[in-house]
Design a protein around this motif. Structure first.
Motif, PDB file in Angstrom:
ATOM      1  N   THR A   1       9.791 -11.171  -6.743  1.00 40.08           N
ATOM      2  CA  THR A   1       8.874 -10.660  -5.640  1.00 40.08           C
ATOM      3  C   THR A   1       7.464 -10.615  -6.060  1.00 40.08           C
ATOM      4  OG1 THR A   1       9.281  -8.533  -6.937  1.00 40.08           O
ATOM      5  CG2 THR A   1      10.751  -9.189  -5.134  1.00 40.08           C
ATOM      6  N   CYS A   2       6.559 -10.216  -5.450  1.00 39.66           N
ATOM      7  CA  CYS A   2       5.226  -9.840  -5.640  1.00 39.66           C
ATOM      8  C   CYS A   2       4.651  -8.566  -5.087  1.00 39.66           C
ATOM      9  CB  CYS A   2       4.261 -11.108  -5.078  1.00 39.66           C
ATOM     10  SG  CYS A   2       2.439 -11.108  -5.668  1.00 39.66           S
ATOM     11  N   ILE A   3       4.140  -7.746  -5.731  1.00 36.83           N
ATOM     12  CA  ILE A   3       3.646  -6.551  -5.400  1.00 36.83           C
ATOM     13  C   ILE A   3       2.122  -6.354  -5.300  1.00 36.83           C
ATOM     14  CG2 ILE A   3       3.766  -4.048  -6.173  1.00 36.83           C
ATOM     15  CD1 ILE A   3       6.081  -4.707  -8.160  1.00 36.83           C
ATOM     16  N   PRO A   4       1.691  -6.356  -4.010  1.00 35.69           N
ATOM     17  CA  PRO A   4       0.305  -6.170  -3.708  1.00 35.69           C
ATOM     18  C   PRO A   4      -0.214  -4.673  -4.230  1.00 35.69           C
ATOM     19  CG  PRO A   4       1.413  -5.583  -1.862  1.00 35.69           C
ATOM     20  CD  PRO A   4       2.794  -5.900  -2.671  1.00 35.69           C
ATOM     21  N   ALA A   5      -1.445  -4.586  -4.779  1.00 37.34           N
ATOM     22  CA  ALA A   5      -1.926  -3.470  -5.165  1.00 37.34           C
ATOM     23  C   ALA A   5      -3.505  -3.376  -4.916  1.00 37.34           C
ATOM     24  CB  ALA A   5      -1.351  -3.283  -6.370  1.00 37.34           C
ATOM     25  N   VAL A   6      -4.267  -2.031  -5.275  1.00 32.08           N
ATOM     26  CA  VAL A   6      -5.553  -2.125  -5.645  1.00 32.08           C
ATOM     27  C   VAL A   6      -5.862  -1.312  -6.898  1.00 32.08           C
ATOM     28  CG1 VAL A   6      -6.384  -2.297  -3.092  1.00 32.08           C
ATOM     29  CG2 VAL A   6      -5.559  -0.102  -3.890  1.00 32.08           C
ATOM     30  N   TRP A   7      -6.695  -1.839  -7.326  1.00 33.29           N
ATOM     31  CA  TRP A   7      -7.015  -1.031  -8.795  1.00 33.29           C
ATOM     32  C   TRP A   7      -8.291  -0.850  -9.148  1.00 33.29           C
ATOM     33  CZ3 TRP A   7      -9.030  -2.574 -13.592  1.00 33.29           C
ATOM     34  CH2 TRP A   7     -10.118  -3.646 -13.700  1.00 33.29           C
ATOM     35  N   GLY A   8      -8.507   0.041 -10.048  1.00 32.70           N
ATOM     36  CA  GLY A   8      -9.809   0.266 -10.718  1.00 32.70           C
ATOM     37  C   GLY A   8      -9.516   1.095 -11.891  1.00 32.70           C
ATOM     38  N   ARG A   9     -10.957   1.441 -12.330  1.00 32.34           N
ATOM     39  CA  ARG A   9     -10.962   2.287 -13.582  1.00 32.34           C
ATOM     40  C   ARG A   9     -11.444   3.667 -13.340  1.00 32.34           C
ATOM     41  NH1 ARG A   9      -9.899  -1.021 -17.810  1.00 32.34           N
ATOM     42  NH2 ARG A   9     -10.538  -3.335 -17.619  1.00 32.34           N
TER      43      ARG A   9
ATOM     44  N   MET B   1     -12.321   0.238  -6.041  1.00 35.35           N
ATOM     45  CA  MET B   1     -11.162  -0.610  -6.105  1.00 35.35           C
ATOM     46  C   MET B   1     -11.074  -1.967  -5.769  1.00 35.35           C
ATOM     47  SD  MET B   1      -9.322   2.032  -7.096  1.00 35.35           S
ATOM     48  CE  MET B   1      -7.610   1.745  -6.905  1.00 35.35           C
ATOM     49  N   GLU B   2     -10.338  -2.748  -6.315  1.00 35.89           N
ATOM     50  CA  GLU B   2     -10.462  -4.187  -6.128  1.00 35.89           C
ATOM     51  C   GLU B   2      -8.690  -4.614  -5.683  1.00 35.89           C
ATOM     52  OE1 GLU B   2     -11.888  -6.206  -9.269  1.00 35.89           O
ATOM     53  OE2 GLU B   2     -13.731  -4.828  -9.634  1.00 35.89           O
ATOM     54  N   PRO B   3      -8.508  -5.669  -5.427  1.00 40.38           N
ATOM     55  CA  PRO B   3      -7.114  -6.266  -4.749  1.00 40.38           C
ATOM     56  C   PRO B   3      -6.538  -6.629  -6.122  1.00 40.38           C
ATOM     57  CG  PRO B   3      -8.909  -7.605  -4.217  1.00 40.38           C
ATOM     58  CD  PRO B   3      -9.613  -6.600  -4.463  1.00 40.38           C
ATOM     59  N   TYR B   4      -5.247  -6.585  -6.240  1.00 40.35           N
ATOM     60  CA  TYR B   4      -4.493  -7.147  -7.509  1.00 40.35           C
ATOM     61  C   TYR B   4      -3.076  -7.381  -6.762  1.00 40.35           C
ATOM     62  CZ  TYR B   4      -3.244  -7.129 -12.145  1.00 40.35           C
ATOM     63  OH  TYR B   4      -3.110  -7.713 -13.632  1.00 40.35           O
ATOM     64  N   PHE B   5      -2.494  -8.543  -7.655  1.00 35.50           N
ATOM     65  CA  PHE B   5      -1.230  -8.862  -7.218  1.00 35.50           C
ATOM     66  C   PHE B   5      -0.408  -8.827  -8.365  1.00 35.50           C
ATOM     67  CE2 PHE B   5      -3.865 -11.067  -4.177  1.00 35.50           C
ATOM     68  CZ  PHE B   5      -3.250 -10.740  -2.772  1.00 35.50           C
ATOM     69  N   ILE B   6       0.990  -8.319  -8.382  1.00 30.00           N
ATOM     70  CA  ILE B   6       1.814  -8.195  -9.559  1.00 30.00           C
ATOM     71  C   ILE B   6       2.858  -9.249  -9.401  1.00 30.00           C
ATOM     72  CG2 ILE B   6       3.267  -6.990 -11.164  1.00 30.00           C
ATOM     73  CD1 ILE B   6       1.532  -4.563 -10.071  1.00 30.00           C
ATOM     74  N   GLN B   7       3.161 -10.327  -9.900  1.00 29.45           N
ATOM     75  CA  GLN B   7       4.182 -11.108  -9.856  1.00 29.45           C
ATOM     76  C   GLN B   7       5.456 -10.432 -10.668  1.00 29.45           C
ATOM     77  OE1 GLN B   7       3.529 -15.334 -10.049  1.00 29.45           O
ATOM     78  NE2 GLN B   7       2.293 -15.133  -8.300  1.00 29.45           N
TER      79      GLN B   7
ATOM     80  N   GLY C   1       1.840  -1.026  -3.594  1.00 33.13           N
ATOM     81  CA  GLY C   1       2.853  -1.225  -2.461  1.00 33.13           C
ATOM     82  C   GLY C   1       4.125  -1.687  -2.743  1.00 33.13           C
ATOM     83  N   PHE C   2       4.647  -2.263  -1.567  1.00 34.11           N
ATOM     84  CA  PHE C   2       6.223  -2.560  -1.889  1.00 34.11           C
ATOM     85  C   PHE C   2       6.279  -4.004  -2.306  1.00 34.11           C
ATOM     86  CE2 PHE C   2       6.315   0.494   2.035  1.00 34.11           C
ATOM     87  CZ  PHE C   2       7.170   1.307   1.740  1.00 34.11           C
ATOM     88  N   ALA C   3       7.348  -4.353  -2.810  1.00 37.11           N
ATOM     89  CA  ALA C   3       7.642  -5.656  -3.254  1.00 37.11           C
ATOM     90  C   ALA C   3       8.340  -6.365  -2.442  1.00 37.11           C
ATOM     91  CB  ALA C   3       8.822  -5.575  -4.623  1.00 37.11           C
TER      92      ALA C   3
END
Length: 568
Positions: free
Chosen positions: A546-554, A528-534, A489-491
């Motif tokens: 900033t922190c970027i919210p995301a969902v992730w999976g393989r 898919m699982e939640p993920y945060f990118i600092q 998502g957005f930062a």
């Protein structure tokens, strides 16, 4: 700085206040401004000349509209005389093909054209000859096929209007080329490039309206056509602004900041368009106030390179310490006569717009609302030779509320800061792959789609559907390898009041919010699982952290379909 902008005196005082810190950095002969700081893709001598010239984008209209400040007039009279004298130690030199000094000839030419009582009449005949000889070099060299042709147009128009030798052949051929760049609805493409960005409003449209204002007598048909285009452009370009005054952070040259709104004064100067003067005043004033609220000045009051704060990461190779003074273009408003309705008009709120608009020739959808302006774009742009074009043109969505992030590297997610991207990390690697360019794309009335490949062996079709609360993304991924995939998502700014993160695994979502921003990314499919990118500091244009919210999976080799809801 005074942010109450009502009459001409208010704008004049703001201009002079912004320029005052430059005074102590002029060279002895006044032909250069020597700021310490970074380099650019041209020499230090040219940087100093550029820094001298760019304040003229504000001072020329100031003088043309009747403003006077004896100190600045003396400085620029002496500086131009020194810089164009081959015998002077501060001579600006002989130019070559594609020379940066051609860019800086434009405000000097504008001064000769618009304010001759300051930048022409006081010079001796010998000095005038030297000035004309120096700026006429632009007729003897090759220029990039882009808005630079307007620099030569302005030079020849100024020489012609002052009765000096000029090139009619260059003038006609350059104007013809600018016409060939026209697309429709007021939009131009910047020469051989593919992207549609601020080089339409603060270059092509801006210079064309100066031409229309000063070439009416000898080229009335063309001037009428140029003004008609500007009137059409007003209807679409207004969508790039939000209710609070911010304009879309999108594309290159964003360090020019309040030049984002310079088209509006240009359209008033030429008399183009039917927009309410009070509405234009509101757009201009809110944009100026927006920028004055940001950290755009160094401690000594000099404009810094960056966006909402000093940030070299997002800069282009042509951003020198003096480059941000292109922002002075907003002060073209000062060229309006004292009796122009603008000066007595009441500032009006931002006019209500349709929720979703398709800009055919700009190739984007614009979503307007209380959360700001959002642009949905297909990742179409010219060769990436100037800096961070992937981030400046390749994101899924651009927003006045969040801005975008630029990568420090692609070595990992933290340094890549892939906000508003679908990011891939291949099995056994850390390298981050995102959409760079679209292979095929379409901008429909209610959604946008693109087909792209982040890395050999993976192809993606992405559809983005704007909805009132945000947008829905649908990705069809065809891959011949395993990878981790992150829909980002957005930062969101980290160190603001109310900062908080939240996630859920039942309904898989990641949310980051503060008192200014909120972004929630929710997976609409399983796995898919939640993920945060600092993100690495100083990657985002608006906020250093900033922190970027995301969902992730393989994903495995084969076909995978993902759907994500990005809520704001």
């Amino acid at each position: 700085m005074n942010q109450i902008l009502y009459d001409k005196k208010d704008y004049q005082e703001l201009l002079l206040e912004m320029l005052e810190p430059l005074r102590k950095w002029f060279s002895e002969g006044k032909a250069r401004i020597r700021l310490s700081g970074t380099g650019a893709g041209y020499s230090g001598n040219i940087i100093e000349m550029e820094t001298f010239a760019r304040p003229l984008w504000g001072l020329v209209p100031f003088w043309a509209g009747g403003g006077r400040s004896e100190g600045w007039e003396q400085i620029y009279h002496q500086g131009i005389a020194s810089g164009t004298d081959p015998q002077h130690p501060e001579y600006w030199g002989q130019c070559g093909d594609y020379d940066q000094r051609f860019v800086e000839m434009a405000p000097i030419a504008a001064g000769i054209l618009m304010a001759p009582e300051i930048l022409w009449d006081p010079f001796s005949a010998e000095e005038k000859d030297r000035i004309c000889t120096w700026i006429s070099q632009i007729n003897d060299h090759e220029l990039p096929k882009c808005n630079w042709y307007y620099f030569r147009i302005l030079v020849n128009l100024a020489l012609k209007n002052r009765g000096m030798p000029y090139s009619q052949e260059r003038l006609e051929s350059d104007l013809a080329y600018m016409d060939a760049c026209y697309l429709g609805d007021g939009w131009y493409v910047d020469g051989v490039s593919d992207q549609k960005d601020y080089y339409c409003p603060f270059a092509m449209e801006y210079y064309s309206q100066i031409y229309a204002a000063f070439a009416q007598a000898e080229d009335s048909d063309r001037c009428r056509r140029l003004k008609k285009r500007a009137a059409e452009f007003q209807r679409e370009f207004i969508l790039w602004f939000d209710w609070e005054g911010a304009a879309l952070p999108y594309g290159r040259s964003l360090t020019y900041r309040m030049a984002q709104a310079a088209f509006w004064p240009a359209s008033l100067l030429s008399g183009a368009g039917n927009c309410d003067v009070g509405e234009i005043k509101g757009i201009v004033n809110r944009n100026i106030r927006y920028w004055l609220s940001k950290n755009i000045f160094e401690r000594d009051g000099i404009l810094n390179v960056g966006y909402a704060y000093g940030n070299l990461t997002m800069a282009e190779r042509y951003n020198s310490p003096g480059s941000p003074y292109w922002s002075m273009k907003i002060f073209l408003i000062l060229a309006l006569s004292d009796h122009h309705p603008y000066w007595s008009a009441q500032e009006k709120p931002f006019p209500r717009q349709k929720r979703l608009s398709r800009l055919l020739y700009a190739e984007m959808l614009i979503q307007q609302g209380e959360q700001g302006a959002f642009a949905y774009v297909p990742a179409v742009y010219n060769k990436n030779v100037l800096g961070h074009f992937v981030e400046k043109y390749g994101k899924f969505v651009y927003s006045t509320k969040f801005a975008f992030s630029v990568a420090h590297s692609c070595e990992n997610l933290v340094e890549a800061a892939p906000d508003s991207m679908l990011a891939f990390v291949l099995e056994g690697e850390q390298q981050v792959y995102v959409r760079r360019r679209s292979i095929r794309y379409g901008v429909e009335t209610d959604h946008i789609w693109s087909e792209w490949s982040p890395v050999r062996g993976i192809s993606v079709r992405t559809e983005i559907w704007p909805v009132p609360e945000g947008h829905i993304r649908r990705h069809k991924i065809i891959s011949d390898k395993s990878a981790a995939v992150f829909d980002c998502g957005f930062a969101v700014a980290m160190y603001e009041d109310g900062y908080q993160t939240e996630s859920g695994n039942g309904e898989s979502f990641a949310e980051v919010r503060n008192h200014l921003q909120r972004c929630r990314v929710t997976a609409q499919c399983g796995g898919m699982e939640p993920y945060f990118i600092q993100a690495e500091p100083n990657t985002n244009l608006l906020y250093p952290n900033t922190c970027i919210p995301a969902v992730w999976g393989r994903i495995e080799a084969g076909i995978t379909t993902l759907e994500t809801f990005v809520e704001i």
